[in-house]
Motif scaffolding. Structure first.
Motif, PDB file in Angstrom:
ATOM      1  N   ILE A   8      13.624  26.354  15.900  1.00 43.04           N
ATOM      2  CA  ILE A   8      13.168  25.187  15.976  1.00 43.04           C
ATOM      3  C   ILE A   8      12.510  24.653  14.807  1.00 43.04           C
ATOM      4  N   GLY A   9      12.836  23.231  14.462  1.00 44.71           N
ATOM      5  CA  GLY A   9      12.338  22.697  13.408  1.00 44.71           C
ATOM      6  C   GLY A   9      12.614  21.436  13.210  1.00 44.71           C
ATOM      7  N   SER A  10      12.965  20.876  12.148  1.00 44.72           N
ATOM      8  CA  SER A  10      13.173  19.188  11.991  1.00 44.72           C
ATOM      9  C   SER A  10      14.520  19.290  11.151  1.00 44.72           C
ATOM     10  N   SER A  11      14.808  18.287  10.305  1.00 47.93           N
ATOM     11  CA  SER A  11      16.116  17.713  10.122  1.00 47.93           C
ATOM     12  C   SER A  11      16.840  18.762   9.421  1.00 47.93           C
ATOM     13  N   VAL A  12      16.306  19.600   8.393  1.00 49.23           N
ATOM     14  CA  VAL A  12      16.935  20.632   7.827  1.00 49.23           C
ATOM     15  C   VAL A  12      17.207  21.681   8.611  1.00 49.23           C
ATOM     16  N   CYS A  13      16.280  22.011   9.407  1.00 51.78           N
ATOM     17  CA  CYS A  13      16.782  22.948  10.406  1.00 51.78           C
ATOM     18  C   CYS A  13      17.866  22.681  11.301  1.00 51.78           C
ATOM     19  N   TYR A  14      17.849  21.466  11.769  1.00 49.66           N
ATOM     20  CA  TYR A  14      18.825  21.197  12.581  1.00 49.66           C
ATOM     21  C   TYR A  14      20.209  21.005  12.041  1.00 49.66           C
ATOM     22  N   GLY A  15      20.181  20.891  10.727  1.00 47.81           N
ATOM     23  CA  GLY A  15      21.402  20.791   9.720  1.00 47.81           C
ATOM     24  C   GLY A  15      22.020  19.482   9.383  1.00 47.81           C
ATOM     25  N   ASP A  16      20.964  18.529   9.145  1.00 47.10           N
ATOM     26  CA  ASP A  16      21.475  17.279   8.604  1.00 47.10           C
ATOM     27  C   ASP A  16      22.035  17.378   7.329  1.00 47.10           C
ATOM     28  N   GLY A  17      23.126  16.673   7.121  1.00 47.01           N
ATOM     29  CA  GLY A  17      23.885  16.599   5.786  1.00 47.01           C
ATOM     30  C   GLY A  17      25.054  17.518   5.869  1.00 47.01           C
TER      31      GLY A  17
END
Length: 197
Positions: A8-17
């Motif tokens: 669980i987390g935000s965009s970097v943890c989601y994998g954006d990029g």
């Protein structure tokens, strides 16, 4: 029965990029080959306070054995904090909320791994000092912390050349470096209550 891991987390943890959802997807694939059931409920833009509000529904109610929490200071407004007092206040609130997340999960018997912090090209040298101090504080909380600053940062709070596509998020190469910083035996370290130095 398979042991369950929730990320669980935000965009970097989601994998954006990245097209393959970054370090968390690579870790998910690794853990799944070892027999774990892994899901990622990260939401780009989430602050630590947002995670607290959905922690019960998205993590605790799912009864995982482990939770990997990946958050950064930018969503909490750290890059916008200009004065030393504003920077300290932002860090203090972030640390309080993340520590509370850890406490809530531990109270339910869920083992916790924290994603470390990462650079942002809007940071000043003063931000960089605070960034390192907050990560150092996180490493005193008795849970493993995945350390990424040495791999990603130029030493002044910014990403190294080629490791960000927008100044805030890592590139595919940045995510690969983050993944490679995660010990192969991270779950075992968590089970043993080991803190990654």
């Amino acid at each position: 029965m398979k042991k369950k891991v929730i990320i669980i987390g935000s965009s970097v943890c989601y994998g954006d990029g990245t097209p393959n959802h970054g370090w968390s997807r690579l870790l998910q694939e690794r853990l799944e080959t070892k027999g774990y059931e892994v899901s990622n409920c990260s939401v780009p833009g989430n602050r630590a306070a947002d995670i607290l509000m959905r922690l019960q529904r998205d993590v605790i109610d799912q009864k995982p054995d482990y939770c990997i929490v990946g958050l950064g200071l930018p969503n909490d407004g750290f890059a916008l904090a200009v004065t030393p007092e504003e920077q300290l206040e932002t860090r203090t609130v972030f640390e309080y909320n993340v520590k509370y997340i850890v406490r809530m999960l531990h109270e339910k018997g869920i083992r916790v791994i924290l994603g470390g912090l990462y650079p942002n090209n809007n940071y000043t040298p003063e931000h960089a000092v605070g960034l390192e101090q907050t990560e150092a504080n996180m490493k005193t909380w008795g849970v493993p912390v995945l350390s990424w600053l040495d791999a990603l940062s130029d030493g002044h709070g910014h990403y190294k050349d080629g490791l960000t596509y927008d100044g805030a998020h890592p590139t595919k190469e940045g995510h690969r470096l983050m993944y490679e910083c995660i010990p192969e035996n991270i779950i075992e370290l968590c089970d043993q209550g080991k803190v990654i130095a």
